[in-house]
Design a protein around this motif. Structure first.
Motif: not given
Length: 579
Positions: A127-136, A147-153
């Motif tokens: 199955m595939v889910k959005g980023r908010g369901n996974f730990t960076c 909200s990991g580095t690749c998204q916020t820097v």
């Protein structure tokens, strides 16, 4: 039988998930071993071998092979749309799985992430889910991938995540997937981002599980997934609502001031004609086009780009079909909502598969269903399966106190309390569910009935309270406005329920009010559909039992009013008990 783990972090189903040593929530699952095909063939010699070989269980339920055969014949005969209306107990998930196996590559779409997980656990599909369901994996603070580095820097820092993806292979064997345009994507290392790893498995898999919210965003905008042979749309009666919500665009003054240093003039908030907003939307679109994204974090830049795209789409829609849109204004901003989505459904969803299979227990009227989704009747094969649940095991008791409409509820609500207390006492050793339709009625009941068996919830803790209710061995009674769908409460988990208020859609919403004015049948349809969905929460199998009580006197409208009467199915009418 094969045992293992279902990892909610990486979406893997195996003895050891890809998260390795990282802390992760795991849930034991049981995967049914491959059924003895030769034995099934002996028992069902007239069933197509392809169906038998792709059926997931060792024994079909009554009628399953016939349903699959009829749908397979319809697909092979060139029908693009198949509608299966079949109640709980038919085994629609096994039907869907068999057909997905036969006609892969396929998508299976579910209403919720919970139902998505149930398919994954039972059948082993990725199955595939959005980023908010996974730990960076790049964070030391257990941040989620959104909200990991690749998204916020900021992009000016040229950050490269060692666990992420690239379009250039660094060594042989790190291929991830080909996107919808045929572009190969690779991982930067053997240690992979949890989000991208589950997505790469889903893209490359011949059968992929998505929830509607993710699918509507991914297929129409991101486009990593390509067109497939079959799309199975579970709980299909909700597709119109999902598309309407996806196409809504809300513009808050707070967001506009932050992004483009603008706000909506107070004088404009009273404008209800969509055409009056076209020039303002054009101006906003240009403002968003002029924003420099070079120094922005990726997640903010993505949001700006999505807003720009949505404004562009809204401009086109308001210019081409302004009568199909309503404007809801408030002091804080404005929301644009479509009245109908029939002209958008194919482009947004259906075109991403050669054949679409719609499954639901409450289609009610296939002609209306097709009309509202823009489906041509000549392309449709409809299959309606009657409920096999005995009416005596799912009785409906009418304990009405008079209408519970907004005007009358202050007078009638006090009359419901002694009736509710009697029902709760009568079922003192059993668990029950009270459908209130709104939070105001929920809180009224909780204040008036001081019984420790009663539990309620807020919008923020709904899932937690539902799990608490399901797992408890005490005879709890869950009082809720939002358990009419996506809830499975068989046997002792729910042996009685109360329809406190008939679920008429809220006419305070301008979109609903205007749609009802245009199409009264639609309003009746939504009411009956929601009522029947609520009715089915506690009766989940042929040998199950659940009593339902209706307190709202407006139930009479469903049997006396022409618009409603034609939509109420026989299986509900036959369960009515005249006390």
């Amino acid at each position: 039988m094969e045992s293992g783990f279902f990892c909610e972090k990486c979406g893997m189903i195996k003895a050891r998930c890809i998260c390795g040593k990282s802390s992760t929530k795991r849930r034991i699952y049981t995967k049914i071993s491959k059924p003895n095909i030769s034995e099934i063939k002996k028992s069902y010699p007239n069933v197509d071998e392809e169906i038998v070989e792709n059926f997931p269980f060792s024994e079909p339920r009554n009628g399953q092979f016939e349903i699959i055969t009829r749908i397979k014949d319809a697909i092979d005969n060139g029908y693009r749309y198949i509608i299966l209306e079949a109640g709980t107990g038919t085994g629609k998930s096994a039907i869907a799985t068999t057909l997905a196996n036969i006609y892969q590559p396929a998508y299976i779409l579910t209403m919720t992430k919970q139902l998505q997980s149930q398919y994954a656990i039972e059948f082993g599909y990725p199955m595939v889910k959005g980023r908010g369901n996974f730990t960076c994996r790049d964070s030391n603070f257990d941040d989620r991938c959104d909200s990991g580095t690749c998204q916020t820097v900021p992009s000016t820092q040229n950050f490269v995540c060692d666990f992420g993806i690239t379009k250039s292979p660094f060594e042989e064997g790190n291929f991830a997937f080909n996107d919808a345009h045929g572009t190969p994507i690779y991982f930067r290392s053997n240690e992979r981002c949890n989000y991208w790893n589950q997505k790469s498995r889903a893209v490359e898999s011949d059968i992929t599980l998505m929830n509607y919210d993710y699918a509507l965003l991914e297929l129409a905008y991101v486009q990593h997934f390509g067109k497939r042979s079959l799309m199975i749309l579970d709980e299909a009666h909700n597709i119109e609502d999902k598309l309407m919500r996806r196409m809504e665009l809300s513009l808050s003054n707070k967001m506009l001031e932050k992004d483009v240093k603008k706000s909506i003039p107070r004088s404009m908030l009273k404008f209800q004609d969509p055409k009056e907003w076209i020039i303002f939307i054009q101006s906003l679109y240009q403002d968003y086009k002029d924003i420099s994204l070079t120094k922005m974090p990726k997640n903010k830049a993505d949001r700006i780009n999505r807003t720009k795209l949505r404004l562009s789409e809204l401009m086109t829609n308001l210019e081409e079909n302004p009568k199909n849109w309503v404007v809801d204004g408030s002091d804080g901003g404005i929301t644009f909502k479509p009245l109908k989505i029939d002209v958008y459904a194919n482009d947004r969803l259906f075109r991403h598969a050669d054949v679409c299979l719609f499954m639901s227990a409450t289609i009610l009227d296939q002609d209306l269903f097709c009309k509202w989704l823009g489906i041509r009747p000549e392309e449709v094969y409809f299959l309606g399966i009657k409920s096999n649940f005995p009416a005596s095991e799912r009785p409906v008791h009418l304990k009405t106190v008079g209408p519970m409409s907004q005007r009358a509820i202050k007078r009638t609500a006090p009359k419901t309390i002694p009736i509710l207390e009697k029902i709760i006492e009568h079922h003192k050793y059993e668990k029950g569910l009270i459908h209130t339709h709104n939070y105001k009625c929920q809180q009224y009941i909780m204040k008036q009935i001081k019984d420790k068996r009663l539990i309620d919830h807020k919008s923020t803790d709904r899932e937690y309270k539902l799990r608490l209710f399901e797992k408890s061995k005490d005879p709890l009674v869950l009082v809720s406005p939002s358990m009419s769908e996506g809830v499975d409460l068989p046997y002792e988990k729910c042996q009685f329920q109360v329809i406190y208020k008939i679920p008429f859609p809220y006419l305070g919403d301008q979109q609903i009010k205007n749609r009802k004015a245009q199409d009264p049948k639609w309003y009746a349809y939504k009411t009956v559909m929601t009522l029947l969905q609520a009715y089915g929460r506690g009766m989940r199998a042929e040998d199950d039992y659940c009593e339902t009580y209706i307190l709202d006197g407006n139930i009479k409208m469903l049997f006396n009013n022409r618009l409603y009467k034609s939509l109420v199915p026989e299986f509900f009418k036959e369960a009515i008990v005249r006390d």
